[in-house]
Design a protein around this motif. Structure first.
Motif, PDB file in Angstrom:
ATOM      1  N   GLU A 278       0.852  -1.182   0.000  1.00 10.54           N
ATOM      2  CA  GLU A 278       0.000   0.000   0.000  1.00 10.54           C
ATOM      3  C   GLU A 278       0.890   1.235   0.000  1.00 10.54           C
ATOM      4  OE1 GLU A 278      -2.656  -0.494   3.382  1.00 10.54           O
ATOM      5  OE2 GLU A 278      -4.279  -0.921   1.968  1.00 10.54           O
ATOM      6  N   ILE A 279       0.506   2.204  -0.810  1.00  8.12           N
ATOM      7  CA  ILE A 279       1.280   3.441  -0.942  1.00  8.12           C
ATOM      8  C   ILE A 279       0.326   4.632  -0.956  1.00  8.12           C
ATOM      9  CG2 ILE A 279       3.186   2.370  -2.231  1.00  8.12           C
ATOM     10  CD1 ILE A 279       1.823   3.475  -4.812  1.00  8.12           C
ATOM     11  N   TYR A 280       0.877   5.805  -0.794  1.00  6.87           N
ATOM     12  CA  TYR A 280       0.125   7.031  -1.029  1.00  6.87           C
ATOM     13  C   TYR A 280       0.507   7.569  -2.402  1.00  6.87           C
ATOM     14  CZ  TYR A 280      -1.418   7.349   3.837  1.00  6.87           C
ATOM     15  OH  TYR A 280      -2.009   7.109   5.051  1.00  6.87           O
ATOM     16  N   VAL A 281      -0.487   7.945  -3.182  1.00  6.51           N
ATOM     17  CA  VAL A 281      -0.272   8.603  -4.467  1.00  6.51           C
ATOM     18  C   VAL A 281      -0.495  10.095  -4.247  1.00  6.51           C
ATOM     19  CG1 VAL A 281      -1.050   8.805  -6.849  1.00  6.51           C
ATOM     20  CG2 VAL A 281      -1.016   6.557  -5.739  1.00  6.51           C
ATOM     21  N   LEU A 282       0.527  10.891  -4.542  1.00  7.92           N
ATOM     22  CA  LEU A 282       0.490  12.313  -4.249  1.00  7.92           C
ATOM     23  C   LEU A 282       0.405  13.125  -5.533  1.00  7.92           C
ATOM     24  CD1 LEU A 282       3.423  12.420  -1.653  1.00  7.92           C
ATOM     25  CD2 LEU A 282       1.015  11.962  -1.216  1.00  7.92           C
ATOM     26  N   THR A 283      -0.546  14.023  -5.606  1.00 12.65           N
ATOM     27  CA  THR A 283      -0.624  15.014  -6.676  1.00 12.65           C
ATOM     28  C   THR A 283      -0.582  16.385  -6.022  1.00 12.65           C
ATOM     29  OG1 THR A 283      -3.038  15.207  -6.654  1.00 12.65           O
ATOM     30  CG2 THR A 283      -2.092  13.442  -7.991  1.00 12.65           C
ATOM     31  N   LYS A 284      -0.644  17.410  -6.833  1.00 13.93           N
ATOM     32  CA  LYS A 284      -0.640  18.767  -6.270  1.00 13.93           C
ATOM     33  C   LYS A 284      -1.885  19.030  -5.421  1.00 13.93           C
ATOM     34  CE  LYS A 284       2.168  20.860  -9.921  1.00 13.93           C
ATOM     35  NZ  LYS A 284       2.228  21.884 -10.993  1.00 13.93           N
ATOM     36  N   LYS A 285      -2.930  18.258  -5.709  1.00 13.50           N
ATOM     37  CA  LYS A 285      -4.212  18.543  -5.059  1.00 13.50           C
ATOM     38  C   LYS A 285      -4.580  17.580  -3.943  1.00 13.50           C
ATOM     39  CE  LYS A 285      -6.241  20.685  -9.179  1.00 13.50           C
ATOM     40  NZ  LYS A 285      -7.370  20.631 -10.144  1.00 13.50           N
ATOM     41  N   LYS A 288      -3.857  10.085  -1.993  1.00 15.59           N
ATOM     42  CA  LYS A 288      -4.809   8.979  -1.998  1.00 15.59           C
ATOM     43  C   LYS A 288      -4.092   7.665  -1.708  1.00 15.59           C
ATOM     44  CE  LYS A 288      -7.964   8.847  -5.218  1.00 15.59           C
ATOM     45  NZ  LYS A 288      -8.610   8.819  -6.555  1.00 15.59           N
ATOM     46  N   LEU A 289      -4.764   6.807  -0.946  1.00 15.58           N
ATOM     47  CA  LEU A 289      -4.234   5.491  -0.611  1.00 15.58           C
ATOM     48  C   LEU A 289      -4.493   4.539  -1.773  1.00 15.58           C
ATOM     49  CD1 LEU A 289      -2.910   3.855   1.711  1.00 15.58           C
ATOM     50  CD2 LEU A 289      -5.235   3.195   2.392  1.00 15.58           C
ATOM     51  N   ALA A 290      -3.446   3.754  -2.129  1.00 13.29           N
ATOM     52  CA  ALA A 290      -3.595   2.819  -3.239  1.00 13.29           C
ATOM     53  C   ALA A 290      -2.738   1.582  -2.993  1.00 13.29           C
ATOM     54  CB  ALA A 290      -3.193   3.487  -4.557  1.00 13.29           C
ATOM     55  N   TYR A 291      -3.025   0.536  -3.752  1.00 14.41           N
ATOM     56  CA  TYR A 291      -2.242  -0.701  -3.702  1.00 14.41           C
ATOM     57  C   TYR A 291      -1.459  -0.808  -5.007  1.00 14.41           C
ATOM     58  CZ  TYR A 291      -1.119  -5.680  -3.473  1.00 14.41           C
ATOM     59  OH  TYR A 291      -0.456  -6.890  -3.459  1.00 14.41           O
ATOM     60  N   ALA A 292      -0.125  -0.924  -4.910  1.00 10.71           N
ATOM     61  CA  ALA A 292       0.724  -1.006  -6.097  1.00 10.71           C
ATOM     62  C   ALA A 292       0.707  -2.431  -6.632  1.00 10.71           C
ATOM     63  CB  ALA A 292       2.146  -0.576  -5.755  1.00 10.71           C
ATOM     64  N   LYS A 293       0.082  -2.605  -7.802  1.00 15.70           N
ATOM     65  CA  LYS A 293      -0.171  -3.950  -8.322  1.00 15.70           C
ATOM     66  C   LYS A 293       0.969  -4.468  -9.203  1.00 15.70           C
ATOM     67  CE  LYS A 293      -3.123  -7.407  -8.933  1.00 15.70           C
ATOM     68  NZ  LYS A 293      -3.628  -8.249  -7.837  1.00 15.70           N
ATOM     69  N   ILE A 312      -5.471   1.354 -12.320  1.00 14.73           N
ATOM     70  CA  ILE A 312      -5.280   2.695 -12.858  1.00 14.73           C
ATOM     71  C   ILE A 312      -3.786   2.910 -13.131  1.00 14.73           C
ATOM     72  CG2 ILE A 312      -5.573   5.159 -12.456  1.00 14.73           C
ATOM     73  CD1 ILE A 312      -8.192   3.629 -12.695  1.00 14.73           C
ATOM     74  N   PRO A 313      -3.409   3.339 -14.339  1.00 15.10           N
ATOM     75  CA  PRO A 313      -1.994   3.612 -14.617  1.00 15.10           C
ATOM     76  C   PRO A 313      -1.582   4.976 -14.076  1.00 15.10           C
ATOM     77  CG  PRO A 313      -3.287   3.984 -16.599  1.00 15.10           C
ATOM     78  CD  PRO A 313      -4.246   3.466 -15.552  1.00 15.10           C
ATOM     79  N   LEU A 314      -0.406   5.026 -13.494  1.00 17.45           N
ATOM     80  CA  LEU A 314       0.147   6.292 -13.024  1.00 17.45           C
ATOM     81  C   LEU A 314       1.205   6.783 -14.007  1.00 17.45           C
ATOM     82  CD1 LEU A 314       0.655   5.665  -9.196  1.00 17.45           C
ATOM     83  CD2 LEU A 314      -1.370   6.520 -10.402  1.00 17.45           C
ATOM     84  N   PHE A 315       1.169   8.066 -14.311  1.00 15.61           N
ATOM     85  CA  PHE A 315       2.125   8.675 -15.225  1.00 15.61           C
ATOM     86  C   PHE A 315       3.198   9.387 -14.414  1.00 15.61           C
ATOM     87  CE2 PHE A 315      -1.913   8.286 -17.418  1.00 15.61           C
ATOM     88  CZ  PHE A 315      -1.537   7.676 -18.612  1.00 15.61           C
ATOM     89  N   ALA A 316       4.445   9.024 -14.664  1.00 13.96           N
ATOM     90  CA  ALA A 316       5.551   9.462 -13.815  1.00 13.96           C
ATOM     91  C   ALA A 316       5.714  10.975 -13.765  1.00 13.96           C
ATOM     92  CB  ALA A 316       6.862   8.825 -14.305  1.00 13.96           C
ATOM     93  N   GLY A 317       5.364  11.665 -14.831  1.00 16.91           N
ATOM     94  CA  GLY A 317       5.573  13.109 -14.853  1.00 16.91           C
ATOM     95  C   GLY A 317       4.578  13.896 -14.034  1.00 16.91           C
ATOM     96  N   GLU A 318       3.556  13.236 -13.513  1.00 18.29           N
ATOM     97  CA  GLU A 318       2.463  13.962 -12.868  1.00 18.29           C
ATOM     98  C   GLU A 318       2.340  13.709 -11.370  1.00 18.29           C
ATOM     99  OE1 GLU A 318      -0.905  12.628 -15.011  1.00 18.29           O
ATOM    100  OE2 GLU A 318      -0.283  13.499 -16.923  1.00 18.29           O
ATOM    101  N   ILE A 319       2.918  12.601 -10.880  1.00 20.11           N
ATOM    102  CA  ILE A 319       2.642  12.209  -9.496  1.00 20.11           C
ATOM    103  C   ILE A 319       3.913  11.794  -8.777  1.00 20.11           C
ATOM    104  CG2 ILE A 319       0.274  11.476  -9.956  1.00 20.11           C
ATOM    105  CD1 ILE A 319       2.970   8.861  -9.484  1.00 20.11           C
TER     106      ILE A 319
END
Length: 328
Positions: A278-285, A288-293, A312-319
């Motif tokens: 489990e990780i936190y996904v951080l954006t500017k806003k 959110k808690l998520a599970y890295a699959k 959900i795919p995460l884009f490296a340049g944004e998060i």
């Protein structure tokens, strides 16, 4: 090779011992004045050469030695043009400035100190002379600009391959190398491109080689580390650099020639610090808690957000991502 470069190599290769100026004079068949002038010029350029009285001249920390790296390097392209400087603003910045004029595929720029470096998402990342290695590679790949971010993960996989026999290092997707939850290296990939064509890519890695805990700011002492801290002794950075560049070329050329991401992404998945957690996904806003699959074939981290089964795919340049209790 100039007299200055020869004198530098003599002192570097003598490490950790001092070497007498007279011995250098005798071997090079030059005057003491010529050696003295060479050393003064090297000092002005930023080399931390110490005079040890009758013992001669000495580096006090392990130096990065061009000849030693090239002797061990097993590449056809990467590092064939190799430039090493003691101090620089940022290897990525200077490599990009050079590439804007004439991009040279496989050129490598290394510095033992950076003064105005940048990390991912605009963060500052500087280094201490002789205790870190900053390395940038210029590339001119014939791939789609959208695929350039994969080079970050090729770098990560190459570092894993170069260091895994000495330490159990892991990758914190997408651009950090960690050990025991602490940051060891950071990777930054930058590109000049048009919509469908890459002019060049500059990928940089900053390695914490011989930092001791006291070198780190107090607020980073639990978040960052070095090879020397983890191993309990100083390391010679030269074999690591050579092995890293050798592994990088092998993985990079396979990707460029075949288009397959399997070799390096398998390494990234096997040595991931986040998959299955489990990780936190951080954006500017938000956070959110998520599970890295898993990591997909395009190098995207696939996560499941709390309360959802969708990947959900995460884009490296944004998060950014963080562990639940710390950096990772």
């Amino acid at each position: 090779m100039s007299t200055k470069e020869k004198v530098l190599t003599y002192i570097q290769k003598a490490y950790p011992e001092a070497i007498s100026g007279q011995l250098i004079c005798d071997d090079l068949q030059v005057s003491r004045t010529a050696v003295w002038k060479a050393i003064q010029t090297l000092k002005e350029e930023g080399y931390a050469i110490h005079s040890q009285g009758k013992n001669g001249y000495q580096f006090l920390v392990p130096p990065v030695v061009k000849e030693t790296i090239q002797e061990r390097l097993q590449t056809d392209l990467i590092g064939k043009k190799l430039t090493i400087v003691p101090t620089i603003s940022s290897t990525n910045t200077v490599a990009k400035q050079t590439a804007d004029y004439l991009p040279e595929d496989g050129a490598v720029l290394i510095a033992e100190e950076q003064t105005t470096a940048r990390g991912r998402l605009g963060r500052n990342w500087n280094s201490l002379k002789g205790k870190t290695v900053s390395l940038s590679i210029t590339l001119t790949p014939k791939i789609a600009p959208t695929s350039a971010s994969l080079i970050t993960q090729i770098v990560a996989a190459a570092f894993i391959e170069a260091s895994k026999n000495s330490l159990p290092v892991k990758i914190k997707w997408p651009n950090d190398i960690v050990i025991n939850g602490q940051k060891l290296c950071g990777i930054l990939t930058e590109m000049s491109a048009e919509l469908t064509q890459i002019h060049y890519v500059v990928v940089g890695i900053g390695m914490n080689t011989n930092l001791v805990k006291e070198d780190l700011p107090i607020d980073l002492q639990e978040k960052a580390t070095s090879l020397a801290i983890q191993l309990g002794h100083e390391i010679d950075p030269n074999p690591l650099i050579s092995d890293f560049l050798t592994h990088f070329e092998k993985l990079y050329q396979e990707f460029i020639q075949t288009g397959s991401t399997k070799a390096f992404l398998d390494i990234c998945c096997e040595h991931s610090a986040v998959l299955g957690k489990e990780i936190y996904v951080l954006t500017k806003k938000e956070k959110k808690l998520a599970y890295a699959k898993t990591i997909d074939d395009e190098g995207q981290l696939l996560v499941q957000y709390q309360g959802s089964s969708e990947l959900i795919p995460l884009f490296a340049g944004e998060i950014s991502i963080r562990g639940l209790d710390g950096y990772i």
